[in-house]
Scaffold this motif. Structure first.
Motif, mmCIF file in Angstrom:
data_model
loop_
_atom_site.group_PDB
_atom_site.id
_atom_site.type_symbol
_atom_site.label_atom_id
_atom_site.label_comp_id
_atom_site.label_asym_id
_atom_site.label_seq_id
_atom_site.Cartn_x
_atom_site.Cartn_y
_atom_site.Cartn_z
ATOM 1 N N LYS A 60 0.847 -1.196 0.000
ATOM 2 C CA LYS A 60 0.000 0.000 0.000
ATOM 3 C C LYS A 60 0.886 1.253 0.000
ATOM 4 C CE LYS A 60 -3.371 2.307 2.958
ATOM 5 N NZ LYS A 60 -4.071 2.227 4.250
ATOM 6 N N TRP A 61 0.502 2.225 -0.834
ATOM 7 C CA TRP A 61 1.200 3.507 -0.886
ATOM 8 C C TRP A 61 0.494 4.482 0.048
ATOM 9 C CZ3 TRP A 61 5.770 4.389 -3.174
ATOM 10 C CH2 TRP A 61 6.200 3.507 -4.158
ATOM 11 N N GLN A 62 1.290 5.259 0.785
ATOM 12 C CA GLN A 62 0.748 6.264 1.694
ATOM 13 C C GLN A 62 1.617 7.516 1.636
ATOM 14 O OE1 GLN A 62 -0.610 4.747 5.633
ATOM 15 N NE2 GLN A 62 0.562 2.924 5.049
ATOM 16 N N PRO A 63 1.045 8.672 1.964
ATOM 17 C CA PRO A 63 1.857 9.894 1.981
ATOM 18 C C PRO A 63 2.785 9.927 3.189
ATOM 19 C CG PRO A 63 -0.409 10.387 2.617
ATOM 20 C CD PRO A 63 -0.372 8.939 2.219
ATOM 21 N N ALA A 64 4.035 10.272 2.962
ATOM 22 C CA ALA A 64 4.982 10.454 4.055
ATOM 23 C C ALA A 64 4.640 11.752 4.776
ATOM 24 C CB ALA A 64 6.405 10.504 3.510
ATOM 25 N N GLN A 65 4.918 11.787 6.046
ATOM 26 C CA GLN A 65 4.631 12.974 6.850
ATOM 27 C C GLN A 65 5.845 13.897 6.994
ATOM 28 O OE1 GLN A 65 1.368 13.602 7.732
ATOM 29 N NE2 GLN A 65 1.134 11.789 6.427
ATOM 30 N N PHE A 66 6.936 13.547 6.309
ATOM 31 C CA PHE A 66 8.117 14.404 6.235
ATOM 32 C C PHE A 66 8.330 14.787 4.778
ATOM 33 C CE2 PHE A 66 10.655 12.434 10.051
ATOM 34 C CZ PHE A 66 9.754 12.969 10.948
ATOM 35 N N GLU A 67 8.938 15.934 4.565
ATOM 36 C CA GLU A 67 9.231 16.379 3.207
ATOM 37 C C GLU A 67 10.444 15.644 2.642
ATOM 38 O OE1 GLU A 67 10.970 20.338 2.635
ATOM 39 O OE2 GLU A 67 10.918 20.583 4.814
ATOM 40 N N LEU A 68 10.628 15.763 1.342
ATOM 41 C CA LEU A 68 11.659 15.036 0.608
ATOM 42 C C LEU A 68 13.042 15.157 1.222
ATOM 43 C CD1 LEU A 68 12.604 13.388 -1.855
ATOM 44 C CD2 LEU A 68 12.699 15.531 -3.141
ATOM 45 N N CYS A 69 13.496 16.356 1.541
ATOM 46 C CA CYS A 69 14.874 16.514 2.040
ATOM 47 C C CYS A 69 15.074 15.786 3.364
ATOM 48 C CB CYS A 69 15.272 17.983 2.144
ATOM 49 S SG CYS A 69 14.385 18.933 3.387
ATOM 50 N N VAL A 70 14.047 15.699 4.195
ATOM 51 C CA VAL A 70 14.169 14.995 5.470
ATOM 52 C C VAL A 70 14.231 13.487 5.234
ATOM 53 C CG1 VAL A 70 13.103 14.580 7.723
ATOM 54 C CG2 VAL A 70 13.012 16.870 6.705
ATOM 55 N N ILE A 71 13.406 12.978 4.340
ATOM 56 C CA ILE A 71 13.431 11.553 3.992
ATOM 57 C C ILE A 71 14.796 11.185 3.417
ATOM 58 C CG2 ILE A 71 12.451 9.768 2.494
ATOM 59 C CD1 ILE A 71 10.542 10.536 4.771
ATOM 60 N N GLN A 72 15.324 12.019 2.542
ATOM 61 C CA GLN A 72 16.641 11.756 1.964
ATOM 62 C C GLN A 72 17.728 11.761 3.047
ATOM 63 O OE1 GLN A 72 16.385 14.865 -1.044
ATOM 64 N NE2 GLN A 72 16.359 13.306 -2.661
ATOM 65 N N GLN A 73 17.615 12.650 4.013
ATOM 66 C CA GLN A 73 18.576 12.704 5.118
ATOM 67 C C GLN A 73 18.504 11.419 5.947
ATOM 68 O OE1 GLN A 73 20.925 14.897 5.697
ATOM 69 N NE2 GLN A 73 21.572 14.240 7.707
ATOM 70 N N LEU A 74 17.298 10.917 6.192
ATOM 71 C CA LEU A 74 17.142 9.664 6.934
ATOM 72 C C LEU A 74 17.819 8.510 6.192
ATOM 73 C CD1 LEU A 74 13.421 9.914 8.114
ATOM 74 C CD2 LEU A 74 15.488 10.226 9.507
ATOM 75 N N ILE A 75 17.607 8.450 4.888
ATOM 76 C CA ILE A 75 18.219 7.389 4.078
ATOM 77 C C ILE A 75 19.740 7.460 4.152
ATOM 78 C CG2 ILE A 75 18.573 6.577 1.700
ATOM 79 C CD1 ILE A 75 15.600 7.361 1.212
ATOM 80 N N GLU A 76 20.281 8.648 4.139
ATOM 81 C CA GLU A 76 21.731 8.847 4.166
ATOM 82 C C GLU A 76 22.351 8.531 5.530
ATOM 83 O OE1 GLU A 76 24.059 9.955 1.763
ATOM 84 O OE2 GLU A 76 22.452 9.417 0.392
ATOM 85 N N THR A 77 21.605 8.673 6.610
ATOM 86 C CA THR A 77 22.224 8.636 7.942
ATOM 87 C C THR A 77 21.739 7.548 8.893
ATOM 88 O OG1 THR A 77 20.616 10.233 8.822
ATOM 89 C CG2 THR A 77 22.656 11.127 7.851
ATOM 90 N N GLN A 78 20.572 6.958 8.676
ATOM 91 C CA GLN A 78 20.019 6.042 9.679
ATOM 92 C C GLN A 78 20.894 4.831 9.972
ATOM 93 O OE1 GLN A 78 15.919 4.959 8.819
ATOM 94 N NE2 GLN A 78 15.188 6.506 10.259
ATOM 95 N N PHE A 79 21.471 4.232 8.966
ATOM 96 C CA PHE A 79 22.286 3.044 9.198
ATOM 97 C C PHE A 79 23.511 3.386 10.035
ATOM 98 C CE2 PHE A 79 25.577 -0.060 8.116
ATOM 99 C CZ PHE A 79 24.926 -1.230 8.452
ATOM 100 N N GLU A 80 24.238 4.413 9.650
ATOM 101 C CA GLU A 80 25.440 4.820 10.381
ATOM 102 C C GLU A 80 25.088 5.229 11.814
ATOM 103 O OE1 GLU A 80 29.076 8.076 10.130
ATOM 104 O OE2 GLU A 80 27.773 7.813 8.402
ATOM 105 N N GLN A 81 23.981 5.927 11.992
ATOM 106 C CA GLN A 81 23.564 6.327 13.334
ATOM 107 C C GLN A 81 23.264 5.103 14.205
ATOM 108 O OE1 GLN A 81 20.283 9.004 12.607
ATOM 109 N NE2 GLN A 81 21.614 10.777 12.531
ATOM 110 N N TYR A 82 22.638 4.091 13.617
ATOM 111 C CA TYR A 82 22.355 2.858 14.344
ATOM 112 C C TYR A 82 23.655 2.210 14.831
ATOM 113 C CZ TYR A 82 21.179 -2.046 15.157
ATOM 114 O OH TYR A 82 21.062 -3.292 15.713
ATOM 115 N N ILE A 83 24.598 2.046 13.918
ATOM 116 C CA ILE A 83 25.877 1.408 14.255
ATOM 117 C C ILE A 83 26.578 2.198 15.359
ATOM 118 C CG2 ILE A 83 28.178 0.768 13.403
ATOM 119 C CD1 ILE A 83 25.859 -1.051 12.379
ATOM 120 N N ASN A 84 26.617 3.516 15.221
ATOM 121 C CA ASN A 84 27.277 4.351 16.228
ATOM 122 C C ASN A 84 26.588 4.255 17.585
ATOM 123 O OD1 ASN A 84 29.272 5.229 14.465
ATOM 124 N ND2 ASN A 84 28.136 7.055 13.866
#
Length: 157
Positions: A44-68
């Motif tokens: 199912k497709w749903q609207p994200a509640q964050f704007e594009l730049c925030v979603i892109q930031q999450l994609i770039e940083t979530q894995f590294e933040q988890y490891i740290n």
């Protein structure tokens, strides 16, 4: 970008007055910051509640933040929670990308800015045997970090 490009491929448009729950910026067709997410297994497709730049930031940083966080936290309860599901593979946020009952993860994203579907996989994330190996290494780190031989005996005194 025309309004028609946003609604292509069965994707919607931002609701009137929609704003990012992180930045509080308006999410509009004109700003090109509307994102939809697809969750598995419902697809199912749903609207994200964050704007594009925030979603892109999450994609770039979530894995590294988890490891740290796993490597640096000294709270055993936090470590157990982090290790329960293992290293993340896909972008996740309970506020921006809530999952319906039965869904396990976000698998795809759709950006209104380009009208294209994109992978929801995190930068640096590993899958399969590589993920299993990393997960085992992190569990080993957690079990032994901060303990010296005989520490368990000290707890009784």
């Amino acid at each position: 970008m025309s309004a028609s490009s946003v609604g292509d491929n069965n994707h919607g448009m931002p609701a009137d007055g929609m704003c990012c729950l992180c930045t509080m910026e308006d999410i509009t067709v004109e700003d090109g910051n509307y994102v939809e997410y697809q969750s598995h297994p419902s697809m199912k497709w749903q609207p994200a509640q964050f704007e594009l730049c925030v979603i892109q930031q999450l994609i770039e940083t979530q894995f590294e933040q988890y490891i740290n966080l796993v490597k640096k936290t000294d709270c055993q309860a936090t470590l157990r929670r982090l290790l329960e599901k293992g290293p993340p593979i896909y972008v996740a946020d309970k506020v921006a990308l809530p999952l319906d009952d039965g869904d396990t993860h976000v698998c795809k994203l759709w950006f209104g800015a380009d009208g294209q579907e994109h992978s929801a996989k995190l930068k640096g994330a590993v899958e399969g045997e590589a993920r299993d190996k990393l997960w085992a290494e992190l569990r080993e780190f957690i079990i032994h970090e901060g303990r010296e031989e005989g520490d368990e005996d000290d707890a009784d005194t």
